[in-house]
Design a protein around this motif. Structure first.
Motif, PDB file in Angstrom:
ATOM      1  N   LEU A 161       0.826  -1.202   0.000  1.00  0.00           N
ATOM      2  CA  LEU A 161       0.000   0.000   0.000  1.00  0.00           C
ATOM      3  C   LEU A 161       0.861   1.252   0.000  1.00  0.00           C
ATOM      4  O   LEU A 161       0.596   2.204  -0.741  1.00  0.00           O
ATOM      5  N   PHE A 162       1.900   1.255   0.826  1.00  0.00           N
ATOM      6  CA  PHE A 162       2.767   2.444   0.871  1.00  0.00           C
ATOM      7  C   PHE A 162       3.356   2.743  -0.503  1.00  0.00           C
ATOM      8  O   PHE A 162       3.308   3.890  -0.971  1.00  0.00           O
ATOM      9  N   TYR A 163       3.925   1.744  -1.150  1.00  0.00           N
ATOM     10  CA  TYR A 163       4.640   2.010  -2.400  1.00  0.00           C
ATOM     11  C   TYR A 163       3.710   2.371  -3.550  1.00  0.00           C
ATOM     12  O   TYR A 163       4.102   3.130  -4.445  1.00  0.00           O
ATOM     13  N   LEU A 194       8.726   6.851   6.726  1.00  0.00           N
ATOM     14  CA  LEU A 194       7.876   6.581   7.880  1.00  0.00           C
ATOM     15  C   LEU A 194       8.694   6.336   9.140  1.00  0.00           C
ATOM     16  O   LEU A 194       8.198   5.787  10.110  1.00  0.00           O
ATOM     17  N   GLY A 195       9.949   6.750   9.126  1.00  0.00           N
ATOM     18  CA  GLY A 195      10.836   6.506  10.253  1.00  0.00           C
ATOM     19  C   GLY A 195      10.614   7.464  11.407  1.00  0.00           C
ATOM     20  O   GLY A 195       9.595   8.138  11.511  1.00  0.00           O
ATOM     21  N   SER A 212       3.043   4.085  11.507  1.00  0.00           N
ATOM     22  CA  SER A 212       2.082   3.488  10.595  1.00  0.00           C
ATOM     23  C   SER A 212       1.893   4.374   9.371  1.00  0.00           C
ATOM     24  O   SER A 212       2.459   5.459   9.259  1.00  0.00           O
ATOM     25  N   LEU A 213       1.040   3.902   8.465  1.00  0.00           N
ATOM     26  CA  LEU A 213       0.732   4.641   7.245  1.00  0.00           C
ATOM     27  C   LEU A 213      -0.311   5.727   7.467  1.00  0.00           C
ATOM     28  O   LEU A 213      -0.591   6.508   6.564  1.00  0.00           O
ATOM     29  N   VAL A 214      -0.887   5.779   8.658  1.00  0.00           N
ATOM     30  CA  VAL A 214      -2.007   6.684   8.904  1.00  0.00           C
ATOM     31  C   VAL A 214      -1.636   8.128   8.564  1.00  0.00           C
ATOM     32  O   VAL A 214      -2.362   8.834   7.867  1.00  0.00           O
TER      33      VAL A 214
END
Length: 384
Positions: free
Chosen positions: A163-165, A192-193, A362-364
């Motif tokens: 999903l991220f990529y 996302l670090g 997270s991706l939020v």
């Protein structure tokens, strides 16, 4: 003598001509989007159809090979219908129709993609006959193209990374080679670090900065020797500026190297000066071939103050400073940034690819940034 405006057109018509060209460009983009969306819809339906045949044991592996040959016989000029590609379509359908992926999307704010509908499906949905109950295609898949999806499916092992990529490729409009590099350099972990590499002022002035700037960049394209000075690092970056900007992010525009700022009759030099299109501000980068030292931050803040007082325009936001160093003690970085009064951050550079996979957030927040960006584009009627 008649005055002329853009491209040698009469000044009185220049604005009208620009408006016509803007209309043409906008519609061209819509056509490209419609074609891409329709292509993904086709991939989804073919993948779902073949998947159903395989799962119900109606077809075997040999039938898929025959299907590939049949399509190429019917249309000899058709490309992208090999046996392996058909299985990639099946993989795409099987991967993104699962309850786990649906559950992941449910926990994210996907409002930026809720109104995206494949062109053909929107027009002639009633004419489409599906011989079995096919899962609906998640609109987020339209964020990037089919070739990029194949790369993501080949290299990503989790729903979160996939999903991220696809979101990242869509945001940065990455081409195949650029996406492959982002995967190799583990852009997900870098973006996302940890937030500890940015100052408090940075978070307040630019809350989206945590999703725009990487905390680690890879400079293997420079081919640096074993030992080198900061001047060598700077010159190597200048020689490979296109690759450097692709690594930093496509919104960076290069302004100058060793940019001169004069204060109190003395001249100082900023290693690299950029402009960030989305944030509408200057970005000063100081290069350090040694470990981060707190005094480096004081020097950078001085440069930012000089840039803001002497060069920043009324429509621009406060300048951002980045210390790009070879190594850093993160505890020292955190202490130094806690007292920083400017939008600053510390990032590390690596001379060779050292891929990691630890995701600390997270991706939020990333999804929220994409949605906020989409609302801004809609508000001002422009596309980044």
């Amino acid at each position: 003598m008649e005055q002329t405006g853009n491209n040698n057109t009469p000044l009185e018509y220049s604005r009208d001509f620009d408006e016509v060209y803007r209309i043409i460009t906008a519609h061209r983009k819509r056509v490209v989007r419609a074609v891409n969306n329709e292509s993904m819809s086709m991939v989804w339906e073919v993948g779902g159809y073949v998947s159903n045949k395989l799962k119900t044991s109606i077809w075997g592996d040999g039938v898929v090979r025959q299907l590939s040959e049949f399509i190429r016989t019917k249309d000899p000029k058709a490309r992208g219908w090999s046996y392996r590609t058909l299985y990639k379509m099946v993989q795409l359908y099987d991967t993104y129709s699962t309850p786990s992926f649906t559950s992941l999307l449910a926990g994210m704010d996907m409002s930026a993609y809720k109104d995206i509908v494949p062109f053909q499906m929107a027009q002639i949905e009633g004419d489409i006959i599906v011989p079995f109950e096919m899962a609906p295609m998640p609109n987020v898949l339209l964020a990037t193209g089919w070739t990029n999806h194949q790369i993501i499916l080949s290299r990503c092992k989790t729903d979160t990374s996939r999903l991220f990529y696809m979101l990242y490729a869509g945001r940065e409009r990455l081409e195949n080679k650029e996406l492959t590099r982002a995967l190799k350099t583990d852009a997900m972990s870098s973006i996302l670090g940890s937030k500890d590499v940015q100052s408090g002022i940075m978070h307040r002035e630019y809350p989206q900065g945590s999703t725009l700037f990487k905390d680690t960049v890879y400079l293997e394209m420079l081919g640096l020797p074993v030992k080198y000075k900061e001047s060598k690092l700077r010159k190597s970056i200048i020689e490979h500026m296109k690759d450097f900007i692709l690594e930093m992010g496509k919104d960076f525009l290069f302004i100058d190297d060793e940019h001169r700022v004069t204060v109190g009759g003395k001249t100082f030099k900023v290693d690299l000066l950029f402009y960030h299109r989305l944030l509408q501000c200057m970005v000063a980068i100081e290069l350090k071939t040694t470990e981060f030292h707190p005094k480096d931050l004081g020097q950078l803040e001085f440069y930012l103050e000089a840039l803001d007082q002497e060069e920043r325009r009324s429509n621009e936001n406060p300048s951002i400073g980045i210390i790009l160093c070879r190594d850093a003690d993160m505890e020292i970085v955190r202490f130094a940034l806690n007292r920083s009064m400017s939008p600053t951050m510390v990032a590390l550079y690596k001379e060779q690819l050292q891929v990691g996979s630890v995701i600390q957030r997270s991706l939020v927040e990333f999804c929220k940034f994409l949605n906020d960006k989409g609302k801004a584009v809609e508000k001002y009627g422009e596309e980044k």
